[in-house]
Design an enzyme around this catalytic site. Structure first.
Site, short mmCIF file in Angstrom:
data_model
loop_
_atom_site.label_atom_id
_atom_site.label_comp_id
_atom_site.label_asym_id
_atom_site.label_seq_id
_atom_site.Cartn_x
_atom_site.Cartn_y
_atom_site.Cartn_z
N ASN A 7 0.86 -1.18 0.00
CA ASN A 7 0.00 0.00 0.00
C ASN A 7 0.90 1.24 0.00
OD1 ASN A 7 0.68 0.64 2.79
ND2 ASN A 7 -0.69 -1.03 3.36
N GLY A 55 -3.33 -9.55 3.14
CA GLY A 55 -2.93 -10.30 1.96
C GLY A 55 -1.44 -10.51 1.85
N VAL A 56 -0.92 -10.38 0.63
CA VAL A 56 0.50 -10.56 0.35
C VAL A 56 1.34 -9.60 1.19
CG1 VAL A 56 2.29 -10.32 -1.44
CG2 VAL A 56 0.13 -11.44 -1.99
N ASP A 57 0.90 -8.36 1.30
CA ASP A 57 1.64 -7.33 2.04
C ASP A 57 1.87 -7.75 3.49
OD1 ASP A 57 2.92 -4.89 2.47
OD2 ASP A 57 1.05 -3.77 2.67
N THR A 81 -5.32 -7.67 -7.10
CA THR A 81 -6.50 -8.51 -7.33
C THR A 81 -7.10 -9.07 -6.05
OG1 THR A 81 -5.16 -10.50 -7.70
CG2 THR A 81 -5.72 -9.17 -9.64
N VAL A 105 -7.65 -7.66 -1.93
CA VAL A 105 -8.52 -6.69 -1.27
C VAL A 105 -8.71 -5.41 -2.10
CG1 VAL A 105 -8.07 -7.55 1.06
CG2 VAL A 105 -6.65 -5.73 0.13
N TYR A 106 -7.81 -5.13 -3.04
CA TYR A 106 -7.96 -3.94 -3.89
C TYR A 106 -8.99 -4.15 -5.00
CZ TYR A 106 -4.18 -1.20 -1.78
OH TYR A 106 -3.40 -0.44 -0.94
#
Length: 188
Positions: free
Chosen positions: A32, A40-42, A126, A128-129
């Site tokens: 972000n 997620g990935v972050d 793809t 939460v965004y």
């Protein structure tokens, strides 16, 4: 193979699994703008990599949507992490495609600038965004093709899309085969 193509001295492949466990030179984090970790990935990359990644991100201070920055990888099985900020999907008419393209391109450029030959990419934006994966996958692979066409052959040895689940893998597999047809597999 199930998800492999060769193009201008580079292998483009797919792997289903957890990017935080994937061995590569550099992995891309779907970050972000604050670079402060998230879901997620972050969140997974920050948790698995440890506090040194967050410390490096705080030192950088943030990153605009469509851009990317690079840090150390902490405890991750990579040398570095590229934090790419993809767009939040709204309607598809607010520049989301250009921002997602830029996030992928910035990631590839940073890997090349730092001499990192094997990059692992997630499906940026793809989760939460909300960017529709059916639109994101072909765009991501077109960016890879464009980058490789503009670069010296073999600049990046391997570009792997690490996809968390079977659905993501299948969508990316379809886009991979459409973007890099078998007849063009060994084009240089």
């Amino acid at each position: 193979m199930l998800g492999l193509r060769h193009f201008r001295g580079s292998a483009i492949d797919l792997f289903q699994g957890d990017i935080t466990e994937f061995v590569c030179d550099v992995m891309v984090n779907a970050a972000n703008e604050s670079l402060g970790g998230g879901g997620g990935v972050d969140g997974a990359i920050h948790r698995a990599g440890g506090p040194s990644i967050l410390a490096a991100c705080r030192e950088i201070g943030g990153c605009p949507t469509g851009q990317a920055v690079i840090t150390g990888a902490g405890s991750l099985p990579a040398q570095r992490v590229i934090h790419a900020v993809g767009p939040i999907w709204k309607s598809g008419k607010e520049g989301e495609a250009a921002l997602l393209e830029s996030a992928y391109r910035s990631s590839l450029q940073l890997a090349a600038q730092h001499g990192l030959k094997h990059i692992a990419l997630p499906s940026i934006s793809t989760g939460v965004y909300g960017y529709p994966i059916e639109k994101a996958a072909p765009l991501a692979l077109q960016v890879v093709m464009g980058f490789l066409e503009e670069s010296p052959p073999g600049l990046l040895r391997r570009i792997t899309f690490v996809l968390f689940d079977r659905t993501q893998y299948q969508v990316f597999q379809k886009a991979l085969f459409a973007t890099f047809p078998e007849a063009a597999e060994e084009r240089t």
